[in-house]
Design a protein around this motif. Structure first.
Motif, PDB file in Angstrom:
ATOM      1  N   ILE A   1       1.024  -1.271  -0.027  1.00  0.00           N
ATOM      2  CA  ILE A   1       0.095  -0.019  -0.084  1.00  0.00           C
ATOM      3  C   ILE A   1       0.830   1.278   0.050  1.00  0.00           C
ATOM      4  O   ILE A   1       1.779   1.282   0.683  1.00  0.00           O
ATOM      5  N   ALA A   2       0.534   2.175  -0.764  1.00  0.00           N
ATOM      6  CA  ALA A   2       1.269   3.243  -0.891  1.00  0.00           C
ATOM      7  C   ALA A   2       0.484   4.686  -0.905  1.00  0.00           C
ATOM      8  O   ALA A   2      -0.642   4.695  -1.334  1.00  0.00           O
ATOM      9  N   ASP A   3       1.066   5.572  -0.144  1.00  0.00           N
ATOM     10  CA  ASP A   3       0.281   6.945  -0.239  1.00  0.00           C
ATOM     11  C   ASP A   3       1.366   7.971  -0.719  1.00  0.00           C
ATOM     12  O   ASP A   3       2.487   8.267  -0.086  1.00  0.00           O
ATOM     13  N   LEU A   4       1.025   8.407  -1.727  1.00  0.00           N
ATOM     14  CA  LEU A   4       1.926   9.453  -2.553  1.00  0.00           C
ATOM     15  C   LEU A   4       1.716  10.933  -2.274  1.00  0.00           C
ATOM     16  O   LEU A   4       0.438  11.278  -2.601  1.00  0.00           O
ATOM     17  N   GLY A   5       2.676  11.478  -1.746  1.00  0.00           N
ATOM     18  CA  GLY A   5       2.484  12.996  -1.433  1.00  0.00           C
ATOM     19  C   GLY A   5       1.563  12.922  -0.329  1.00  0.00           C
ATOM     20  O   GLY A   5       0.592  13.823   0.056  1.00  0.00           O
TER      21      GLY A   5
ATOM     22  N   SER B   1      -3.891  11.995  -2.597  1.00  0.00           N
ATOM     23  CA  SER B   1      -4.866  13.047  -2.560  1.00  0.00           C
ATOM     24  C   SER B   1      -4.458  14.413  -2.547  1.00  0.00           C
ATOM     25  O   SER B   1      -3.433  14.638  -1.593  1.00  0.00           O
ATOM     26  N   TYR B   2      -4.705  15.095  -3.482  1.00  0.00           N
ATOM     27  CA  TYR B   2      -4.352  16.908  -3.456  1.00  0.00           C
ATOM     28  C   TYR B   2      -2.644  16.973  -3.420  1.00  0.00           C
ATOM     29  O   TYR B   2      -2.158  17.727  -3.098  1.00  0.00           O
ATOM     30  N   SER B   3      -1.938  16.044  -4.382  1.00  0.00           N
ATOM     31  CA  SER B   3      -0.790  16.091  -4.580  1.00  0.00           C
ATOM     32  C   SER B   3      -0.510  16.388  -6.208  1.00  0.00           C
ATOM     33  O   SER B   3       0.600  16.912  -6.391  1.00  0.00           O
ATOM     34  N   LEU B   4      -1.496  15.606  -7.004  1.00  0.00           N
ATOM     35  CA  LEU B   4      -0.863  15.647  -8.309  1.00  0.00           C
ATOM     36  C   LEU B   4      -1.056  17.053  -9.052  1.00  0.00           C
ATOM     37  O   LEU B   4      -0.893  16.921 -10.244  1.00  0.00           O
ATOM     38  N   GLN B   5      -2.027  17.748  -8.483  1.00  0.00           N
ATOM     39  CA  GLN B   5      -2.113  19.035  -9.132  1.00  0.00           C
ATOM     40  C   GLN B   5      -0.548  19.802  -9.007  1.00  0.00           C
ATOM     41  O   GLN B   5      -0.334  20.740 -10.010  1.00  0.00           O
ATOM     42  N   TRP B   6       0.176  19.421  -8.214  1.00  0.00           N
ATOM     43  CA  TRP B   6       1.714  19.863  -8.074  1.00  0.00           C
ATOM     44  C   TRP B   6       2.591  19.357  -9.049  1.00  0.00           C
ATOM     45  O   TRP B   6       2.629  18.102  -9.271  1.00  0.00           O
ATOM     46  N   LEU B   7       3.038  20.270 -10.125  1.00  0.00           N
ATOM     47  CA  LEU B   7       3.837  19.882 -11.078  1.00  0.00           C
ATOM     48  C   LEU B   7       5.210  19.505 -10.636  1.00  0.00           C
ATOM     49  O   LEU B   7       5.799  20.089  -9.650  1.00  0.00           O
ATOM     50  N   SER B   8       6.101  19.012 -11.615  1.00  0.00           N
ATOM     51  CA  SER B   8       7.447  18.660 -11.273  1.00  0.00           C
ATOM     52  C   SER B   8       8.310  19.986 -11.347  1.00  0.00           C
ATOM     53  O   SER B   8       9.469  20.007 -10.751  1.00  0.00           O
TER      54      SER B   8
ATOM     55  N   ARG C   1      -4.906  -1.595  -8.057  1.00  0.00           N
ATOM     56  CA  ARG C   1      -5.732  -0.309  -7.889  1.00  0.00           C
ATOM     57  C   ARG C   1      -5.163   0.771  -7.672  1.00  0.00           C
ATOM     58  O   ARG C   1      -4.165   0.800  -6.851  1.00  0.00           O
ATOM     59  N   MET C   2      -5.422   2.010  -8.169  1.00  0.00           N
ATOM     60  CA  MET C   2      -5.199   3.188  -7.886  1.00  0.00           C
ATOM     61  C   MET C   2      -6.356   4.278  -7.718  1.00  0.00           C
ATOM     62  O   MET C   2      -7.206   4.122  -8.596  1.00  0.00           O
ATOM     63  N   ILE C   3      -6.378   5.109  -6.520  1.00  0.00           N
ATOM     64  CA  ILE C   3      -7.214   6.139  -6.486  1.00  0.00           C
ATOM     65  C   ILE C   3      -6.558   7.290  -6.404  1.00  0.00           C
ATOM     66  O   ILE C   3      -5.499   7.669  -5.694  1.00  0.00           O
ATOM     67  N   LEU C   4      -6.838   8.312  -7.420  1.00  0.00           N
ATOM     68  CA  LEU C   4      -6.073   9.667  -7.366  1.00  0.00           C
ATOM     69  C   LEU C   4      -7.196  10.832  -7.233  1.00  0.00           C
ATOM     70  O   LEU C   4      -8.264  10.774  -7.654  1.00  0.00           O
ATOM     71  N   ILE C   5      -6.875  11.902  -6.324  1.00  0.00           N
ATOM     72  CA  ILE C   5      -7.831  12.865  -6.102  1.00  0.00           C
ATOM     73  C   ILE C   5      -6.862  14.188  -6.384  1.00  0.00           C
ATOM     74  O   ILE C   5      -6.032  14.433  -5.902  1.00  0.00           O
ATOM     75  N   PHE C   6      -7.553  14.995  -7.291  1.00  0.00           N
ATOM     76  CA  PHE C   6      -6.930  16.260  -7.929  1.00  0.00           C
ATOM     77  C   PHE C   6      -7.746  17.492  -7.262  1.00  0.00           C
ATOM     78  O   PHE C   6      -9.013  17.387  -7.209  1.00  0.00           O
ATOM     79  N   LEU C   7      -7.143  18.549  -7.050  1.00  0.00           N
ATOM     80  CA  LEU C   7      -7.713  19.981  -6.919  1.00  0.00           C
ATOM     81  C   LEU C   7      -7.763  20.282  -8.466  1.00  0.00           C
ATOM     82  O   LEU C   7      -6.766  20.229  -9.157  1.00  0.00           O
ATOM     83  N   GLY C   8      -9.211  20.271  -8.715  1.00  0.00           N
ATOM     84  CA  GLY C   8      -9.475  20.416 -10.304  1.00  0.00           C
ATOM     85  C   GLY C   8     -10.380  21.617 -10.774  1.00  0.00           C
ATOM     86  O   GLY C   8     -10.530  22.566  -9.875  1.00  0.00           O
ATOM     87  N   ARG C   9     -11.134  21.277 -11.751  1.00  0.00           N
ATOM     88  CA  ARG C   9     -12.163  22.234 -12.233  1.00  0.00           C
ATOM     89  C   ARG C   9     -13.261  21.448 -13.207  1.00  0.00           C
ATOM     90  O   ARG C   9     -12.718  20.413 -13.428  1.00  0.00           O
ATOM     91  N   LYS C  10     -14.431  22.022 -13.132  1.00  0.00           N
ATOM     92  CA  LYS C  10     -15.357  21.418 -13.902  1.00  0.00           C
ATOM     93  C   LYS C  10     -15.302  22.001 -15.183  1.00  0.00           C
ATOM     94  O   LYS C  10     -15.444  21.250 -16.264  1.00  0.00           O
TER      95      LYS C  10
END
Length: 377
Positions: free
Chosen positions: A61-65, A159-166, A217-226
């Motif tokens: 199990i991994a939690d990224l960010g 969760s709330y990590s992948l909106q950050w860019l490299s 399995r992988m679950i990703l949560i982004f800060l995003g937009r409609k």
């Protein structure tokens, strides 16, 4: 006025405020916990389908960010408790849990590691019977690259990590007066941000596909937009208001104009359609569920835990202060690195004043894009 380095090495600078003080991420991350809670059903569905298919003896199990603070081990706890429940239902022996907590090297891993014993004690109290062995690993590295051995992970959560860019996108030098995408940003700036998101997210998916077992399995949560408009207020407004505070300080000579013009936030809040497009293009995953939700800027807007509220100073329940502290916990390291620490208090005093005005007049919500995926065979 001291002239500071204008280039930003995101991997070295990007981290949430450490510690447990009143400006720390640990103290100001209720909003992020509420966002994670919105995906409870999605998460339980993924874990049930994953675990009951093969009943692995070792569960990676991994939690990224992962950051640090009360949210860091929340998902891990929920996963372990559900697996233990399934084991009892199916009369199976508990697996060994190999848990990986990943974030950039600047993360407050010391605070995180210090909390592990309390976490284990609490978990044992909440689970009926003996839990399978739990092995914890810290992984200080960018997830825009390989961080685990091939085919060793079963479930990855972020969760709330992948909106950050490299990195801050190249070619945004003409984004003057702005610190992110905005309605006044030139078209090349918008394209540069989107292109950077595409490169980063595609690489992320490729790396995770190599690290997950088949049907992992992988679950990703982004800060995003409609909206598909990149400068939509849904994703950009919170940063535009911070830019207003900084621009006022430029006009008063507190911040140099050159400093303002060379500062851009390394973030991209994608629409659900853009997230889906990149997943389909990369091709390693099947999309199981995709959801878009909203949450008020002020995490305490509909918070009903009176015991929790009573433990906080009255001012902490004020909406604008809550949002200011939340944003400071996230943005302070980036601002301090570029502008210097001396201006930080003043920036957020002004930011709070702007938020008091805007939040009293407008609907202010963050948009969350949540997606559940299965690695293809």
């Amino acid at each position: 006025m001291e002239k500071r380095e204008t280039s930003m090495k995101v991997g070295q600078v990007l981290h949430m405020n450490g510690g447990t003080g009143h400006t720390s991420y640990a103290y100001n991350s209720l909003l992020q916990k509420k966002v994670i809670s919105l995906t409870k059903e999605m998460r339980e569905e993924a874990i049930r389908n994953l675990y009951c298919r093969t009943f692995p003896k070792r569960l990676g199990i991994a939690d990224l960010g992962c950051s640090s603070g009360p949210n860091t081990l929340f998902v891990i706890s929920e996963v372990i408790k559900l697996v233990e429940k399934l084991c009892k239902e199916k009369n199976h022996e508990s697996p060994e849990y190999q848990v990986f907590l990943n974030d950039l090297p600047g993360n407050d891993f010391n605070n995180l590691f210090e909390s592990l014993e309390r976490f284990k004690e609490k978990l044992n109290d909440e689970v009926d019977g003996e839990i399978g062995p739990c092995f914890f690993n810290g992984v200080p590295a960018s997830f825009y690259g390989r961080i685990f051995p091939s085919k060793t992970m079963h479930f990855i959560h972020s969760s709330y990590s992948l909106q950050w860019l490299s990195q801050v996108p190249k070619g945004v030098e003409n984004n003057k007066g702005n610190i992110y995408m905005a309605s006044t940003s030139p078209i090349n700036v918008l394209k540069a941000y989107y292109n950077q998101f595409q490169r980063d997210f595609s690489l992320f998916l490729k790396c995770r596909a190599e690290e997950l077992v088949e049907r992992g399995r992988m679950i990703l949560i982004f800060l995003g937009r409609k909206s598909d408009h990149q400068y939509s207020k849904e994703s950009c407004y919170i940063w535009e208001l911070l830019a207003s505070a900084l621009n006022d300080m430029v006009l008063e000579g507190i911040i140099m104009e050159e400093q303002m013009d060379t500062f851009n936030i390394p973030q991209y809040a994608p629409s659900s359609s853009k997230v889906k497009l990149e997943i389909l293009k990369e091709g390693s995953f099947t999309i199981d569920r995709l959801e878009v939700t909203e949450i008020h800027w002020n995490a305490y807007n509909d918070w009903n835990d009176t015991n929790f509220e009573s433990s906080l100073p009255k001012s902490r329940i004020d909406g604008a202060i809550n949002v200011t502290n939340c944003m400071r916990a996230v943005a302070e390291p980036l601002l301090a690195n570029h502008f210097g620490e001396a201006i930080i208090d003043e920036v957020f005093v002004r930011y709070q004043e702007i938020l008091v005005d805007r939040m009293s007049k407008e609907k202010t919500e963050f948009i969350n894009v949540s997606i559940s995926m299965t690695k293809k065979v």
